[in-house]
Write a protein that holds these residues in place. Structure first.
Motif, PDB file in Angstrom:
ATOM      1  N   TRP A 158       0.857  -1.175   0.000  1.00  0.00           N
ATOM      2  CA  TRP A 158       0.000   0.000   0.000  1.00  0.00           C
ATOM      3  C   TRP A 158       0.896   1.229   0.000  1.00  0.00           C
ATOM      4  N   ALA A 166       0.173   8.532  -1.050  1.00  0.00           N
ATOM      5  CA  ALA A 166       0.287   9.564  -2.077  1.00  0.00           C
ATOM      6  C   ALA A 166       1.648  10.240  -2.012  1.00  0.00           C
ATOM      7  N   GLY A 192      -1.580   2.001  -5.189  1.00  0.00           N
ATOM      8  CA  GLY A 192      -1.344   3.392  -4.833  1.00  0.00           C
ATOM      9  C   GLY A 192      -2.652   4.057  -4.477  1.00  0.00           C
ATOM     10  N   GLY A 193      -2.583   5.326  -4.039  1.00  0.00           N
ATOM     11  CA  GLY A 193      -3.791   6.080  -3.783  1.00  0.00           C
ATOM     12  C   GLY A 193      -4.208   6.162  -2.328  1.00  0.00           C
ATOM     13  N   ARG A 231      -9.200   3.544   0.014  1.00  0.00           N
ATOM     14  CA  ARG A 231      -8.281   4.429  -0.713  1.00  0.00           C
ATOM     15  C   ARG A 231      -9.007   5.173  -1.824  1.00  0.00           C
ATOM     16  N   SER A 291      -7.533   6.866  -5.266  1.00  0.00           N
ATOM     17  CA  SER A 291      -6.348   7.170  -6.083  1.00  0.00           C
ATOM     18  C   SER A 291      -6.506   8.460  -6.889  1.00  0.00           C
ATOM     19  N   LYS A 292      -7.716   8.986  -6.997  1.00  0.00           N
ATOM     20  CA  LYS A 292      -7.900  10.267  -7.688  1.00  0.00           C
ATOM     21  C   LYS A 292      -7.532  11.423  -6.770  1.00  0.00           C
ATOM     22  N   ASN A 333      -5.632  11.005  -3.828  1.00  0.00           N
ATOM     23  CA  ASN A 333      -4.302  10.729  -3.279  1.00  0.00           C
ATOM     24  C   ASN A 333      -3.391  10.230  -4.397  1.00  0.00           C
ATOM     25  N   THR A 375      -0.568   9.034  -6.544  1.00  0.00           N
ATOM     26  CA  THR A 375       0.676   8.323  -6.259  1.00  0.00           C
ATOM     27  C   THR A 375       1.420   8.145  -7.575  1.00  0.00           C
ATOM     28  N   ASP A 415      -1.990  -1.059  -9.535  1.00  0.00           N
ATOM     29  CA  ASP A 415      -3.254  -0.344  -9.571  1.00  0.00           C
ATOM     30  C   ASP A 415      -3.163   0.961  -8.776  1.00  0.00           C
ATOM     31  N   GLY A 416      -3.649   2.045  -9.356  1.00  0.00           N
ATOM     32  CA  GLY A 416      -3.773   3.308  -8.635  1.00  0.00           C
ATOM     33  C   GLY A 416      -2.578   4.237  -8.756  1.00  0.00           C
ATOM     34  N   PHE A 417      -1.901   4.220  -9.896  1.00  0.00           N
ATOM     35  CA  PHE A 417      -0.679   5.010 -10.059  1.00  0.00           C
ATOM     36  C   PHE A 417      -0.713   5.874 -11.307  1.00  0.00           C
TER      37      PHE A 417
END
Length: 182
Positions: free
Chosen positions: A98, A101, A118-119, A130, A132-133, A135, A137, A160-162
């Protein structure tokens, strides 16, 4: 808690009770530590079918721009600093990384059994918390090759989330994936 269905036999598997038990020493255990022979014969493969599917609780390793790689990464209060150190630790037993950001300048070598997310704001206790938009990362390759390299990673893996940026490579500047199944 996650259960990875591809690692265990299903109730309808043609591998159930189809092995030769004469090769199995008394007291043998399967890949989950259960009895090696359950039913009329040994199942084909390293796992015996069990009515109750085992539940896998992945280790979570936390990363923050203010962390330290000497930390264990087990909580947001003791995060790792680098994504690679967290990924290397997570690969030992399988799990999730995990990432809080911020911007991380690395060129990462992806590992089997690792899920990168991420996020995070840095207070979450559940993956679904989380955002991700909000926070953002960033994994930044610093124009020093592929940002993420996955070579012969044949096990579970997630990215995912980067925002992935500043990779510099003829092939796969952002993510270079060869002989891998992410």
């Amino acid at each position: 808690n996650l259960y990875y269905p591809g690692t265990h036999l299903s109730a309808g598997s043609p591998c159930r009770d189809m092995g030769d038990g004469s090769w199995v020493p008394d007291g043998s255990l399967d890949a989950d530590g259960g009895a090696r022979i359950v039913g009329s014969a040994v199942d084909i493969g390293a796992d015996e079918f069990a009515v109750a599917a085992p539940v896998f609780s992945p280790e979570v390793v936390h990363v923050s721009p203010t962390g330290d790689d000497a930390n264990d990464g087990k909580t947001w209060n003791s995060p790792k600093r680098s994504v690679q150190a967290a990924m290397d630790q997570s690969a030992l037993t399988g799990g999730e990384v995990w990432i809080r950001a911020g911007s991380y300048t690395n060129n990462l070598t992806f590992r089997s059994f690792v899920n990168l997310f991420g996020g995070f704001a840095g207070s979450e206790t559940d993956l679904m918390q989380r955002n991700s938009k909000t926070n953002v990362t960033i994994l930044d390759g610093g124009q020093a090759g592929s940002v993420i390299r996955a070579t012969s990673v044949q096990k579970w893996g997630t990215i995912d989330g980067f925002v992935i940026r500043n990779g510099l490579s003829v092939q796969g500047a952002g993510i270079y994936c060869r002989d891998s199944s992410l």
